[in-house]
Design a protein around this motif. Sequence first.
Motif, PDB file in Angstrom:
ATOM      1  N   ASP A  23     105.719  71.922 -22.161  1.00 32.72           N
ATOM      2  CA  ASP A  23     106.063  70.548 -21.798  1.00 32.72           C
ATOM      3  C   ASP A  23     107.126  70.511 -20.703  1.00 32.72           C
ATOM      4  O   ASP A  23     108.167  71.173 -20.807  1.00 32.72           O
ATOM      5  CB  ASP A  23     106.610  69.787 -23.007  1.00 32.72           C
ATOM      6  CG  ASP A  23     105.583  69.622 -24.112  1.00 32.72           C
ATOM      7  OD1 ASP A  23     104.615  70.392 -24.127  1.00 32.72           O
ATOM      8  OD2 ASP A  23     105.756  68.716 -24.942  1.00 32.72           O
ATOM      9  N   ASP A  24     106.885  69.697 -19.691  1.00 33.74           N
ATOM     10  CA  ASP A  24     107.892  69.468 -18.666  1.00 33.74           C
ATOM     11  C   ASP A  24     109.155  68.879 -19.289  1.00 33.74           C
ATOM     12  O   ASP A  24     110.275  69.158 -18.850  1.00 33.74           O
ATOM     13  CB  ASP A  24     107.321  68.518 -17.602  1.00 33.74           C
ATOM     14  CG  ASP A  24     108.289  68.287 -16.461  1.00 33.74           C
ATOM     15  OD1 ASP A  24     108.762  69.274 -15.878  1.00 33.74           O
ATOM     16  OD2 ASP A  24     108.574  67.113 -16.147  1.00 33.74           O
ATOM     17  N   ALA A  25     108.972  68.084 -20.343  1.00 40.53           N
ATOM     18  CA  ALA A  25     110.117  67.450 -20.996  1.00 40.53           C
ATOM     19  C   ALA A  25     111.092  68.481 -21.550  1.00 40.53           C
ATOM     20  O   ALA A  25     112.309  68.281 -21.524  1.00 40.53           O
ATOM     21  CB  ALA A  25     109.635  66.524 -22.112  1.00 40.53           C
ATOM     22  N   VAL A  51     112.415  57.288 -19.247  1.00 38.74           N
ATOM     23  CA  VAL A  51     113.014  57.451 -20.577  1.00 38.74           C
ATOM     24  C   VAL A  51     113.591  56.131 -21.064  1.00 38.74           C
ATOM     25  O   VAL A  51     113.389  55.728 -22.214  1.00 38.74           O
ATOM     26  CB  VAL A  51     114.095  58.548 -20.558  1.00 38.74           C
ATOM     27  CG1 VAL A  51     114.911  58.525 -21.850  1.00 38.74           C
ATOM     28  CG2 VAL A  51     113.455  59.920 -20.368  1.00 38.74           C
ATOM     29  N   ASP A  52     114.304  55.416 -20.191  1.00 45.02           N
ATOM     30  CA  ASP A  52     114.880  54.131 -20.586  1.00 45.02           C
ATOM     31  C   ASP A  52     113.794  53.100 -20.870  1.00 45.02           C
ATOM     32  O   ASP A  52     113.915  52.278 -21.781  1.00 45.02           O
ATOM     33  CB  ASP A  52     115.826  53.616 -19.498  1.00 45.02           C
ATOM     34  CG  ASP A  52     117.162  54.343 -19.523  1.00 45.02           C
ATOM     35  OD1 ASP A  52     117.384  55.151 -20.447  1.00 45.02           O
ATOM     36  OD2 ASP A  52     117.989  54.110 -18.619  1.00 45.02           O
ATOM     37  N   LEU A  53     112.727  53.135 -20.099  1.00 49.35           N
ATOM     38  CA  LEU A  53     111.568  52.272 -20.368  1.00 49.35           C
ATOM     39  C   LEU A  53     111.026  52.564 -21.763  1.00 49.35           C
ATOM     40  O   LEU A  53     110.718  51.639 -22.531  1.00 49.35           O
ATOM     41  CB  LEU A  53     110.499  52.506 -19.304  1.00 49.35           C
ATOM     42  CG  LEU A  53     109.146  51.801 -19.412  1.00 49.35           C
ATOM     43  CD1 LEU A  53     108.527  51.650 -18.021  1.00 49.35           C
ATOM     44  CD2 LEU A  53     108.154  52.579 -20.300  1.00 49.35           C
ATOM     45  N   ALA A  54     110.903  53.840 -22.103  1.00 55.28           N
ATOM     46  CA  ALA A  54     110.378  54.237 -23.415  1.00 55.28           C
ATOM     47  C   ALA A  54     111.281  53.782 -24.549  1.00 55.28           C
ATOM     48  O   ALA A  54     110.816  53.550 -25.668  1.00 55.28           O
ATOM     49  CB  ALA A  54     110.190  55.750 -23.459  1.00 55.28           C
ATOM     50  N   LEU A  55     112.577  53.640 -24.274  1.00 52.21           N
ATOM     51  CA  LEU A  55     113.527  53.170 -25.276  1.00 52.21           C
ATOM     52  C   LEU A  55     113.523  51.653 -25.409  1.00 52.21           C
ATOM     53  O   LEU A  55     114.204  51.110 -26.290  1.00 52.21           O
ATOM     54  CB  LEU A  55     114.939  53.649 -24.921  1.00 52.21           C
ATOM     55  CG  LEU A  55     115.176  55.160 -25.004  1.00 52.21           C
ATOM     56  CD1 LEU A  55     116.571  55.502 -24.496  1.00 52.21           C
ATOM     57  CD2 LEU A  55     114.980  55.682 -26.419  1.00 52.21           C
ATOM     58  N   GLY A  56     112.767  50.974 -24.530  1.00 52.51           N
ATOM     59  CA  GLY A  56     112.650  49.520 -24.616  1.00 52.51           C
ATOM     60  C   GLY A  56     113.630  48.746 -23.765  1.00 52.51           C
ATOM     61  O   GLY A  56     113.748  47.521 -23.910  1.00 52.51           O
ATOM     62  N   THR A  67     112.476  64.485 -26.696  1.00 51.67           N
ATOM     63  CA  THR A  67     113.131  63.794 -25.585  1.00 51.67           C
ATOM     64  C   THR A  67     113.603  62.418 -26.025  1.00 51.67           C
ATOM     65  O   THR A  67     114.733  62.007 -25.740  1.00 51.67           O
ATOM     66  CB  THR A  67     112.151  63.628 -24.404  1.00 51.67           C
ATOM     67  OG1 THR A  67     111.651  64.900 -24.019  1.00 51.67           O
ATOM     68  CG2 THR A  67     112.846  62.980 -23.212  1.00 51.67           C
ATOM     69  N   LEU A  68     112.738  61.696 -26.723  1.00 54.90           N
ATOM     70  CA  LEU A  68     113.063  60.330 -27.121  1.00 54.90           C
ATOM     71  C   LEU A  68     114.155  60.298 -28.193  1.00 54.90           C
ATOM     72  O   LEU A  68     115.014  59.413 -28.180  1.00 54.90           O
ATOM     73  CB  LEU A  68     111.805  59.623 -27.622  1.00 54.90           C
ATOM     74  CG  LEU A  68     110.703  59.434 -26.576  1.00 54.90           C
ATOM     75  CD1 LEU A  68     109.503  58.728 -27.176  1.00 54.90           C
ATOM     76  CD2 LEU A  68     111.226  58.656 -25.373  1.00 54.90           C
ATOM     77  N   GLU A  69     114.121  61.261 -29.115  1.00 47.40           N
ATOM     78  CA  GLU A  69     115.162  61.308 -30.138  1.00 47.40           C
ATOM     79  C   GLU A  69     116.535  61.550 -29.510  1.00 47.40           C
ATOM     80  O   GLU A  69     117.522  60.891 -29.866  1.00 47.40           O
ATOM     81  CB  GLU A  69     114.841  62.411 -31.148  1.00 47.40           C
ATOM     82  CG  GLU A  69     113.665  62.088 -32.060  1.00 47.40           C
ATOM     83  CD  GLU A  69     113.273  63.258 -32.941  1.00 47.40           C
ATOM     84  OE1 GLU A  69     113.720  64.393 -32.654  1.00 47.40           O
ATOM     85  OE2 GLU A  69     112.515  63.051 -33.903  1.00 47.40           O
ATOM     86  N   ALA A  70     116.602  62.491 -28.574  1.00 50.74           N
ATOM     87  CA  ALA A  70     117.869  62.780 -27.899  1.00 50.74           C
ATOM     88  C   ALA A  70     118.312  61.593 -27.049  1.00 50.74           C
ATOM     89  O   ALA A  70     119.495  61.241 -27.015  1.00 50.74           O
ATOM     90  CB  ALA A  70     117.727  64.024 -27.036  1.00 50.74           C
ATOM     91  N   ALA A  71     117.352  60.955 -26.376  1.00 51.42           N
ATOM     92  CA  ALA A  71     117.675  59.812 -25.528  1.00 51.42           C
ATOM     93  C   ALA A  71     118.198  58.645 -26.358  1.00 51.42           C
ATOM     94  O   ALA A  71     119.099  57.916 -25.922  1.00 51.42           O
ATOM     95  CB  ALA A  71     116.433  59.388 -24.741  1.00 51.42           C
ATOM     96  N   GLN A  72     117.643  58.456 -27.552  1.00 60.09           N
ATOM     97  CA  GLN A  72     118.116  57.381 -28.426  1.00 60.09           C
ATOM     98  C   GLN A  72     119.565  57.609 -28.825  1.00 60.09           C
ATOM     99  O   GLN A  72     120.378  56.673 -28.828  1.00 60.09           O
ATOM    100  CB  GLN A  72     117.226  57.295 -29.672  1.00 60.09           C
ATOM    101  CG  GLN A  72     117.651  56.222 -30.673  1.00 60.09           C
ATOM    102  CD  GLN A  72     117.589  54.821 -30.098  1.00 60.09           C
ATOM    103  OE1 GLN A  72     116.699  54.514 -29.293  1.00 60.09           O
ATOM    104  NE2 GLN A  72     118.526  53.971 -30.491  1.00 60.09           N
TER     105      GLN A  72
END
Length: 238
Positions: free
Chosen positions: A86-88, A157-162, A222-227
């Motif tokens: 994964d690139d992520a 990433v911010d888009l994915a977080l809403g 990625t999303l867990e860390a970004a949250q």
Amino acid sequence: MKVLIVEDDQFHATYLQDALAEALPEVTEILHAIDGAAGEEAARQAEIDAIVMDLQMVRRNGIEAARTIWAERPQCRILFWSNYADDAYLRGIAQIVPEDCAYGYVLKTASRARLKLALRAVLIEGQIMVDRELHRLQTRGASPRTRLDESEFDVLVDLALGLQDKLIAQRRGMSLRTVQNRLLSLYEKLGVISESDVGLTLNKRVRALNRALVTRTINIETLEAAQRDLETWMADRG
């Protein structure tokens, strides 16, 4: 020299122990932790300076464990190994690795000889080593025209977080126009705009997230860390 293996699969842990014994005669002790949380504690208690780290584990993934370990021991050398290209993951590692610290990334499908070479290069010689096969897989899946740059990835990433555009602009220190331009660019690179060209009426933000997950541009880690980063940022804002 003590080496810590952080791996939740016993078969893979045994395989690594054997490879370490063959490749690194300097090793005097090999410790094993069954997940990222246990790995953090073991690295702390045993003052570990060399680690082989799985990336996907049930309790605390390798990226988050490495972040904690590097915060406490910035010179610790870590070789990540994973089934996934994964690139992520590469982006996640690049964002947390301390300056001048040796690290590596090798696929679990690599030959035993390749693994032993990576173990020696990273843990003993202090080199940065990313498996050639990983680069080949990434190149096959993404050309320079479709690969997101760092600012586009941050907006994704911010888009994915809403987050809406104005909040993304505040969080990333961008103008609103810049955020909107980054969105248009990542829509194009992820193939969302081409879908609208054939008459489909779709929510572009949702489609961008869908395409990013399908192409493994981002993943759940990625999303867990970004949250967690978002929660820290919001708390700092008061």
